[in-house]
Design a protein around this motif. Structure first.
Motif, PDB file in Angstrom:
ATOM      1  N   CYS A  50     -21.849  61.663  24.884  1.00  0.00           N
ATOM      2  CA  CYS A  50     -21.134  62.090  26.100  1.00  0.00           C
ATOM      3  C   CYS A  50     -20.782  63.572  26.022  1.00  0.00           C
ATOM      4  CB  CYS A  50     -19.866  61.263  26.276  1.00  0.00           C
ATOM      5  SG  CYS A  50     -18.915  61.783  27.727  1.00  0.00           S
ATOM      6  N   PRO A  51     -21.202  64.362  27.006  1.00  0.00           N
ATOM      7  CA  PRO A  51     -20.927  65.797  26.981  1.00  0.00           C
ATOM      8  C   PRO A  51     -19.489  66.153  27.339  1.00  0.00           C
ATOM      9  CG  PRO A  51     -22.119  65.241  28.966  1.00  0.00           C
ATOM     10  CD  PRO A  51     -22.052  63.973  28.147  1.00  0.00           C
ATOM     11  N   CYS A 110     -15.841  61.950  33.582  1.00  0.00           N
ATOM     12  CA  CYS A 110     -17.228  61.481  33.630  1.00  0.00           C
ATOM     13  C   CYS A 110     -17.973  62.112  34.799  1.00  0.00           C
ATOM     14  CB  CYS A 110     -17.259  59.954  33.756  1.00  0.00           C
ATOM     15  SG  CYS A 110     -18.925  59.290  33.974  1.00  0.00           S
ATOM     16  N   MET A 111     -19.166  62.642  34.517  1.00  0.00           N
ATOM     17  CA  MET A 111     -19.991  63.247  35.577  1.00  0.00           C
ATOM     18  C   MET A 111     -21.195  62.365  35.896  1.00  0.00           C
ATOM     19  SD  MET A 111     -21.752  66.335  33.472  1.00  0.00           S
ATOM     20  CE  MET A 111     -22.873  65.996  32.117  1.00  0.00           C
ATOM     21  N   GLU A 112     -21.149  61.134  35.427  1.00  0.00           N
ATOM     22  CA  GLU A 112     -22.173  60.130  35.754  1.00  0.00           C
ATOM     23  C   GLU A 112     -23.571  60.547  35.311  1.00  0.00           C
ATOM     24  OE1 GLU A 112     -21.249  59.790  39.980  1.00  0.00           O
ATOM     25  OE2 GLU A 112     -20.240  57.895  39.552  1.00  0.00           O
ATOM     26  N   CYS A 113     -23.681  61.133  34.114  1.00  0.00           N
ATOM     27  CA  CYS A 113     -25.005  61.517  33.626  1.00  0.00           C
ATOM     28  C   CYS A 113     -25.799  60.304  33.151  1.00  0.00           C
ATOM     29  CB  CYS A 113     -24.881  62.540  32.500  1.00  0.00           C
ATOM     30  SG  CYS A 113     -24.221  61.881  30.946  1.00  0.00           S
ATOM     31  N   GLY A 114     -25.103  59.263  32.730  1.00  0.00           N
ATOM     32  CA  GLY A 114     -25.768  58.034  32.312  1.00  0.00           C
ATOM     33  C   GLY A 114     -26.137  57.945  30.849  1.00  0.00           C
ATOM     34  N   ALA A 115     -25.882  58.991  30.086  1.00  0.00           N
ATOM     35  CA  ALA A 115     -26.293  59.015  28.680  1.00  0.00           C
ATOM     36  C   ALA A 115     -25.652  57.896  27.870  1.00  0.00           C
ATOM     37  CB  ALA A 115     -25.951  60.367  28.063  1.00  0.00           C
ATOM     38  N   CYS A 116     -24.409  57.634  28.104  1.00  0.00           N
ATOM     39  CA  CYS A 116     -23.707  56.594  27.337  1.00  0.00           C
ATOM     40  C   CYS A 116     -24.297  55.217  27.637  1.00  0.00           C
ATOM     41  CB  CYS A 116     -22.220  56.625  27.638  1.00  0.00           C
ATOM     42  SG  CYS A 116     -21.821  56.432  29.387  1.00  0.00           S
ATOM     43  N   LEU A 154     -18.221  54.803  36.669  1.00  0.00           N
ATOM     44  CA  LEU A 154     -18.190  54.410  35.259  1.00  0.00           C
ATOM     45  C   LEU A 154     -17.398  53.114  35.056  1.00  0.00           C
ATOM     46  CD1 LEU A 154     -18.850  55.185  32.290  1.00  0.00           C
ATOM     47  CD2 LEU A 154     -16.623  56.345  32.263  1.00  0.00           C
ATOM     48  N   VAL A 176     -22.925  52.691  34.603  1.00  0.00           N
ATOM     49  CA  VAL A 176     -22.620  53.827  35.457  1.00  0.00           C
ATOM     50  C   VAL A 176     -23.830  54.106  36.346  1.00  0.00           C
ATOM     51  CG1 VAL A 176     -23.449  55.577  33.802  1.00  0.00           C
ATOM     52  CG2 VAL A 176     -21.685  56.182  35.482  1.00  0.00           C
ATOM     53  N   VAL A 215     -15.582  61.599  27.106  1.00  0.00           N
ATOM     54  CA  VAL A 215     -14.927  60.545  27.882  1.00  0.00           C
ATOM     55  C   VAL A 215     -14.472  59.395  26.977  1.00  0.00           C
ATOM     56  CG1 VAL A 215     -15.294  58.821  29.699  1.00  0.00           C
ATOM     57  CG2 VAL A 215     -16.140  61.163  29.992  1.00  0.00           C
ATOM     58  N   PHE A 216     -15.289  59.088  25.972  1.00  0.00           N
ATOM     59  CA  PHE A 216     -14.955  58.018  25.028  1.00  0.00           C
ATOM     60  C   PHE A 216     -14.510  58.627  23.698  1.00  0.00           C
ATOM     61  CE2 PHE A 216     -17.974  56.059  27.934  1.00  0.00           C
ATOM     62  CZ  PHE A 216     -17.409  54.816  28.170  1.00  0.00           C
TER      63      PHE A 216
HETATM   64  S1  SF4 Z   1     -22.007  58.863  32.155  1.00  0.00           S
HETATM   65 FE1  SF4 Z   1     -22.247  60.776  30.961  1.00  0.00          FE
HETATM   66  S2  SF4 Z   1     -20.328  61.928  31.325  1.00  0.00           S
HETATM   67 FE2  SF4 Z   1     -19.968  59.795  31.968  1.00  0.00          FE
HETATM   68  S3  SF4 Z   1     -19.045  58.833  30.161  1.00  0.00           S
HETATM   69 FE3  SF4 Z   1     -21.262  58.454  30.075  1.00  0.00          FE
HETATM   70  S4  SF4 Z   1     -22.105  60.131  28.824  1.00  0.00           S
HETATM   71 FE4  SF4 Z   1     -20.023  60.726  29.461  1.00  0.00          FE
END
Ligand code: SF4
Ligand code: SF4
Length: 97
Positions: free
Chosen positions: A27-28, A47-53, A10, A64, A31-32
Motif C-alpha cells: 500500500c502506497p 485509500c486511493m483505490e489502487c487495488g494493490a492490496c 475499500l 476494493v 492504509v494498513f
Molecule cells: S487499494 Fe491501494 S491505496 Fe487503498 S488500501 Fe489498498 S493498496 Fe492502499
C-alpha cells in the motif's frame, strides 16, 4: 466483521486475514498497519483505490473497486517528481484520490 467506508470502496474482512502483512508492504499510503492477530485498517480515508492490496492478499480479505485515482496519482507523481508515500494526493487535484 466488515469494515467499509463511505469515502471509498475499500472493504476489509478481518476474520479472513492471516496476518501475512503483504498489504502493509504494497500500500502506497500506509492504509494498513501491523496488528497482533490481523492487520489494522488505520487510515481508510487515505485509500486511493489502487487495488494493490486486494490483488496481493492471498485470502481475499480485502475488496476494493479500482478506479482512476491511482493512475492519476502515479502520473502526477512521475511528472512532478513527488513521493507516493505522502498523504496528499500526488496529482495536485483536490478530491482526485
Ligand atoms: S487499494 Fe491501494 S491505496 Fe487503498 S488500501 Fe489498498 S493498496 Fe492502499
Ligand atoms: S494481505 Fe490479506 S491476509 Fe495478508 S495481512 Fe493483508 S489483509 Fe491480511
Amino acid at each position: 466483521m466488515l469494515n467499509s467506508y463511505i469515502e471509498n470502496t475499500l472493504q476489509f474482512y478481518q476474520e479472513k486475514c492471516i496476518n501475512c502483512l503483504i498489504c502493509t508492504q504494497v500500500c502506497p499510503h500506509g492504509v494498513f498497519t501491523e496488528g497482533k492477530e490481523h492487520v489494522e485498517l488505520t487510515k481508510p480515508s487515505a485509500c486511493m483505490e489502487c487495488g494493490a492490496c486486494a490483488v496481493n492478499c492471498p485470502v481475499e480479505a480485502i475488496d476494493v473497486q479500482s478506479g482512476v485515482g491511482c493512475a492519476w496519482a502515479m502520473i502526477g507523481a512521475a511528472l512532478k517528481g513527488k513521493d507516493m508515500d505522502s498523504d496528499a494526493c500526488c496529482c495536485g487535484e483536490d478530491g482526485c484520490c
